[in-house]
Design a protein around this motif. Structure first.
Motif, PDB file in Angstrom:
ATOM      1  N   LEU A  61       0.828  -1.205   0.000  1.00 49.44           N
ATOM      2  CA  LEU A  61       0.000   0.000   0.000  1.00 49.44           C
ATOM      3  C   LEU A  61       0.863   1.255   0.000  1.00 49.44           C
ATOM      4  O   LEU A  61       0.637   2.196  -0.773  1.00 49.44           O
ATOM      5  N   PHE A  62       1.865   1.270   0.867  1.00 50.99           N
ATOM      6  CA  PHE A  62       2.732   2.447   0.976  1.00 50.99           C
ATOM      7  C   PHE A  62       3.620   2.594  -0.260  1.00 50.99           C
ATOM      8  O   PHE A  62       3.853   3.707  -0.739  1.00 50.99           O
ATOM      9  N   LEU A  63       4.103   1.457  -0.772  1.00 55.17           N
ATOM     10  CA  LEU A  63       4.989   1.497  -1.935  1.00 55.17           C
ATOM     11  C   LEU A  63       4.260   2.006  -3.172  1.00 55.17           C
ATOM     12  O   LEU A  63       4.739   2.912  -3.867  1.00 55.17           O
ATOM     13  N   THR A  64       3.087   1.457  -3.457  1.00 53.79           N
ATOM     14  CA  THR A  64       2.358   1.873  -4.651  1.00 53.79           C
ATOM     15  C   THR A  64       1.772   3.280  -4.493  1.00 53.79           C
ATOM     16  O   THR A  64       1.672   4.026  -5.471  1.00 53.79           O
ATOM     17  N   ALA A  65       1.392   3.660  -3.272  1.00 55.76           N
ATOM     18  CA  ALA A  65       0.907   5.030  -3.047  1.00 55.76           C
ATOM     19  C   ALA A  65       2.015   6.038  -3.321  1.00 55.76           C
ATOM     20  O   ALA A  65       1.768   7.116  -3.895  1.00 55.76           O
ATOM     21  N   ALA A  66       3.237   5.697  -2.938  1.00 54.77           N
ATOM     22  CA  ALA A  66       4.363   6.592  -3.207  1.00 54.77           C
ATOM     23  C   ALA A  66       4.620   6.718  -4.705  1.00 54.77           C
ATOM     24  O   ALA A  66       4.887   7.815  -5.215  1.00 54.77           O
ATOM     25  N   ILE A  67       4.516   5.600  -5.424  1.00 61.28           N
ATOM     26  CA  ILE A  67       4.726   5.649  -6.872  1.00 61.28           C
ATOM     27  C   ILE A  67       3.627   6.471  -7.545  1.00 61.28           C
ATOM     28  O   ILE A  67       3.876   7.262  -8.459  1.00 61.28           O
ATOM     29  N   ALA A  68       2.383   6.274  -7.083  1.00 63.37           N
ATOM     30  CA  ALA A  68       1.244   6.981  -7.680  1.00 63.37           C
ATOM     31  C   ALA A  68       1.114   8.413  -7.175  1.00 63.37           C
ATOM     32  O   ALA A  68       0.295   9.178  -7.697  1.00 63.37           O
ATOM     33  N   LYS A  69       1.895   8.774  -6.148  1.00 63.44           N
ATOM     34  CA  LYS A  69       1.845  10.116  -5.553  1.00 63.44           C
ATOM     35  C   LYS A  69       0.437  10.436  -5.043  1.00 63.44           C
ATOM     36  O   LYS A  69      -0.135  11.489  -5.359  1.00 63.44           O
ATOM     37  N   CYS A  70      -0.106   9.504  -4.275  1.00 66.38           N
ATOM     38  CA  CYS A  70      -1.417   9.711  -3.661  1.00 66.38           C
ATOM     39  C   CYS A  70      -1.351   9.193  -2.227  1.00 66.38           C
ATOM     40  O   CYS A  70      -0.350   8.604  -1.814  1.00 66.38           O
ATOM     41  N   SER A  71      -2.411   9.399  -1.475  1.00 66.43           N
ATOM     42  CA  SER A  71      -2.428   8.965  -0.082  1.00 66.43           C
ATOM     43  C   SER A  71      -2.794   7.487   0.021  1.00 66.43           C
ATOM     44  O   SER A  71      -3.445   6.925  -0.877  1.00 66.43           O
ATOM     45  N   VAL A  72      -2.388   6.864   1.124  1.00 64.37           N
ATOM     46  CA  VAL A  72      -2.753   5.476   1.367  1.00 64.37           C
ATOM     47  C   VAL A  72      -4.265   5.341   1.507  1.00 64.37           C
ATOM     48  O   VAL A  72      -4.851   4.333   1.071  1.00 64.37           O
ATOM     49  N   ASN A  73      -4.918   6.341   2.080  1.00 63.33           N
ATOM     50  CA  ASN A  73      -6.384   6.309   2.202  1.00 63.33           C
ATOM     51  C   ASN A  73      -7.040   6.243   0.831  1.00 63.33           C
ATOM     52  O   ASN A  73      -8.050   5.554   0.644  1.00 63.33           O
ATOM     53  N   GLU A  74      -6.486   6.947  -0.128  1.00 62.67           N
ATOM     54  CA  GLU A  74      -7.038   6.915  -1.492  1.00 62.67           C
ATOM     55  C   GLU A  74      -6.873   5.526  -2.101  1.00 62.67           C
ATOM     56  O   GLU A  74      -7.759   5.041  -2.820  1.00 62.67           O
ATOM     57  N   VAL A  75      -5.740   4.881  -1.825  1.00 62.38           N
ATOM     58  CA  VAL A  75      -5.535   3.510  -2.306  1.00 62.38           C
ATOM     59  C   VAL A  75      -6.553   2.576  -1.662  1.00 62.38           C
ATOM     60  O   VAL A  75      -7.163   1.736  -2.331  1.00 62.38           O
ATOM     61  N   MET A  76      -6.757   2.724  -0.354  1.00 63.31           N
ATOM     62  CA  MET A  76      -7.672   1.855   0.369  1.00 63.31           C
ATOM     63  C   MET A  76      -9.099   1.967  -0.139  1.00 63.31           C
ATOM     64  O   MET A  76      -9.848   0.982  -0.159  1.00 63.31           O
ATOM     65  N   ARG A  77      -9.512   3.165  -0.560  1.00 63.77           N
ATOM     66  CA  ARG A  77     -10.884   3.345  -1.062  1.00 63.77           C
ATOM     67  C   ARG A  77     -11.128   2.550  -2.342  1.00 63.77           C
ATOM     68  O   ARG A  77     -12.283   2.250  -2.681  1.00 63.77           O
ATOM     69  N   ASN A  78     -10.060   2.198  -3.040  1.00 67.32           N
ATOM     70  CA  ASN A  78     -10.187   1.431  -4.284  1.00 67.32           C
ATOM     71  C   ASN A  78      -9.840  -0.042  -4.118  1.00 67.32           C
ATOM     72  O   ASN A  78      -9.827  -0.790  -5.091  1.00 67.32           O
ATOM     73  N   GLN A  79      -9.576  -0.454  -2.885  1.00 65.78           N
ATOM     74  CA  GLN A  79      -9.047  -1.792  -2.650  1.00 65.78           C
ATOM     75  C   GLN A  79     -10.125  -2.865  -2.499  1.00 65.78           C
ATOM     76  O   GLN A  79      -9.843  -4.061  -2.686  1.00 65.78           O
ATOM     77  N   LEU A  80     -11.359  -2.484  -2.163  1.00 70.08           N
ATOM     78  CA  LEU A  80     -12.388  -3.463  -1.814  1.00 70.08           C
ATOM     79  C   LEU A  80     -12.604  -4.548  -2.867  1.00 70.08           C
ATOM     80  O   LEU A  80     -12.616  -5.741  -2.527  1.00 70.08           O
ATOM     81  N   PRO A  81     -12.792  -4.212  -4.164  1.00 65.50           N
ATOM     82  CA  PRO A  81     -13.014  -5.307  -5.130  1.00 65.50           C
ATOM     83  C   PRO A  81     -11.835  -6.263  -5.235  1.00 65.50           C
ATOM     84  O   PRO A  81     -12.019  -7.454  -5.521  1.00 65.50           O
ATOM     85  N   PHE A  82     -10.633  -5.775  -4.965  1.00 65.79           N
ATOM     86  CA  PHE A  82      -9.462  -6.650  -5.033  1.00 65.79           C
ATOM     87  C   PHE A  82      -9.372  -7.549  -3.806  1.00 65.79           C
ATOM     88  O   PHE A  82      -8.873  -8.675  -3.886  1.00 65.79           O
ATOM     89  N   TYR A  83      -9.857  -7.070  -2.664  1.00 65.10           N
ATOM     90  CA  TYR A  83      -9.967  -7.944  -1.491  1.00 65.10           C
ATOM     91  C   TYR A  83     -10.917  -9.104  -1.786  1.00 65.10           C
ATOM     92  O   TYR A  83     -10.703 -10.233  -1.331  1.00 65.10           O
TER      93      TYR A  83
END
Length: 422
Positions: free
Chosen positions: A378-400
């Motif tokens: 989460l932290f690694l890809t958020a850093a690459i995408a230059k966005c917050s971890v919270n923003e990544v988490m909001r899109n994570q549900l279908p992948f879970y």
């Protein structure tokens, strides 16, 4: 000893001490404060015992092979090949990310290496194509999580060495669950692309696909050599790691000519640092786990589960629940070291095949890579995408949901999972 162990570990985590250091320090505190009058020398002794395993030699080999592949142009060529194959599908770039991550995972066994190699190229490309940064990062985190499942897998090496289970058999048993996750991510991408209107690129002519396949041929041959060699009994998983290093160096230096011999020193230095970090985690988790063993925590947990239910299905669900909770707060590498002595005997007591049960644990641990607060991906890809971890988490549900479905199939159909391992 258990109370000082858990209290000191919790305090150190609250103080944001790295998990590896927190486990080692809390384990040492528990040992030295016990009424067993253990000498200080027992701490380094346990560190040595934990690291003194031939099977663990596969870890630095595969880490070094992955670093050489990334620097030597193999990752870039695999991404281009994936783009020619699935780039024209609906949600083309997202589908390319999944396929490229799957291929690269079959070379390194490291989710972090996969996320760095493919994410650094495809996340910016997806953002330029109009994909939300959070979705691009969440997809990359989830597809990179295939790394610890599809062989070679670093956590399977650790699990097998600690539980006395064939690492080669676990590698082979991880192929089908890994491909199921790949298929699930393809389906989720297609649904999301239809919903948001994300199109694909132009269909690439067959001639261009063949050219891309030829260009990436040496890279694509690597997983065939690694998995085929293990399956055919040509070499052990540890020897496969050494073969992967030699092969990737030969391809990077002699075939693709993108790595010079003097640059290999820097690559080896980077791989050594990564290996050292993992080694520190293994050593610290060994101290922590030994204290748990002295306090007979594994036996207590087994007895508790057996008192709760006689059903293997309910028992494995309880185990998965515990693994998911622990994986949320402990690094995946450390978690597997702590959990193997606890749950491996439990699986045997309920009649599970040890290879099948090990794969279940490893897939459940993958959640730790994509769940806060210590989800590395989460932290690694958020850093690459230059966005917050919270923003990544909001899109994570279908992948879970994809990971959950793959885990459910793995539990319910042992014959399917063990098909290649027999």
């Amino acid at each position: 000893m258990l109370t000082p162990l858990l209290i000191s570990f919790a305090v150190l985590l609250i103080l944001r001490i790295p998990v590896a250091a927190a486990m080692g320090i809390s384990g040492a505190i528990a040992l030295l404060s016990s009424d067993m009058n253990l000498p200080v020398a027992v701490v380094p002794q346990r560190v040595f015992v934990m690291l003194d395993s031939t099977s663990l030699l596969a870890i630095p080999f595969f880490i070094l092979a992955g670093a050489i592949m990334e620097r030597g142009g193999m990752a870039r060529r695999m991404i281009h090949f994936a783009q020619t194959m699935v780039g024209h599908w609906r949600g083309g770039l997202a589908q390319v990310d999944v396929l490229a991550s799957t291929i690269f995972s079959s070379l390194t066994g490291s989710s972090a290496a996969s996320a760095s190699a493919t994410g650094s190229i495809l996340i910016p490309a997806m953002k330029r194509a109009g994909y939300p940064a959070g979705y691009a990062a969440a997809l990359e985190a989830s597809s990179a999580a295939i790394g610890p499942i599809i062989p070679p897998s670093i956590i399977m090496v650790i699990y097998g060495s600690l539980a006395g289970v064939s690492v080669g058999a676990m590698f082979l048993a991880g192929i089908i669950p890994g491909l199921l996750i790949t298929l699930g991510l393809f389906i989720v991408n297609a649904i999301m692309a239809r919903r948001h209107g994300w199109g694909g690129g132009d269909r690439v002519p067959m001639r261009a696909r063949l050219i891309a396949g030829r260009d990436a041929g040496a890279a694509l041959l690597a997983p065939v050599i690694i998995i085929g060699g293990i399956l055919g009994g040509v070499f052990t998983p540890t020897e496969a790691g050494a073969v992967a290093v030699v092969y990737s160096a030969a391809v990077g230096v002699l075939v693709y000519r993108e790595v010079r011999l003097r640059e290999l020193v820097g690559v080896m230095r980077e791989a050594a640092v990564t290996t050292g970090i993992i080694g520190l985690i293994i050593a610290s988790a060994g101290i922590f786990g030994w204290v748990l063993a002295l306090e007979q925590v594994p036996q207590a947990i087994v007895a508790w589960v057996q008192a709760v239910t006689d059903s293997p299905t309910i028992a494995v669900l309880l185990v998965i629940g515990c693994v998911l909770v622990i994986g949320c707060v402990v690094d995946v590498t450390a978690a597997v070291i702590i959990l193997v002595p606890v749950f491996a005997p439990l699986g045997l007591s309920y009649g599970f095949d040890p290879v099948h049960f090990g794969v279940i644990i490893c897939i459940a641990l993958v959640y730790g890579n994509v769940t806060p607060p210590v989800g590395l991906l989460l932290f690694l890809t958020a850093a690459i995408a230059k966005c917050s971890v919270n923003e990544v988490m909001r899109n994570q549900l279908p992948f879970y949901m994809v990971l959950t479905a793959a885990l459910g199939i793995t539990v319910a159909f042992p014959g399917l999972i063990l098909l290649l391992a027999k």
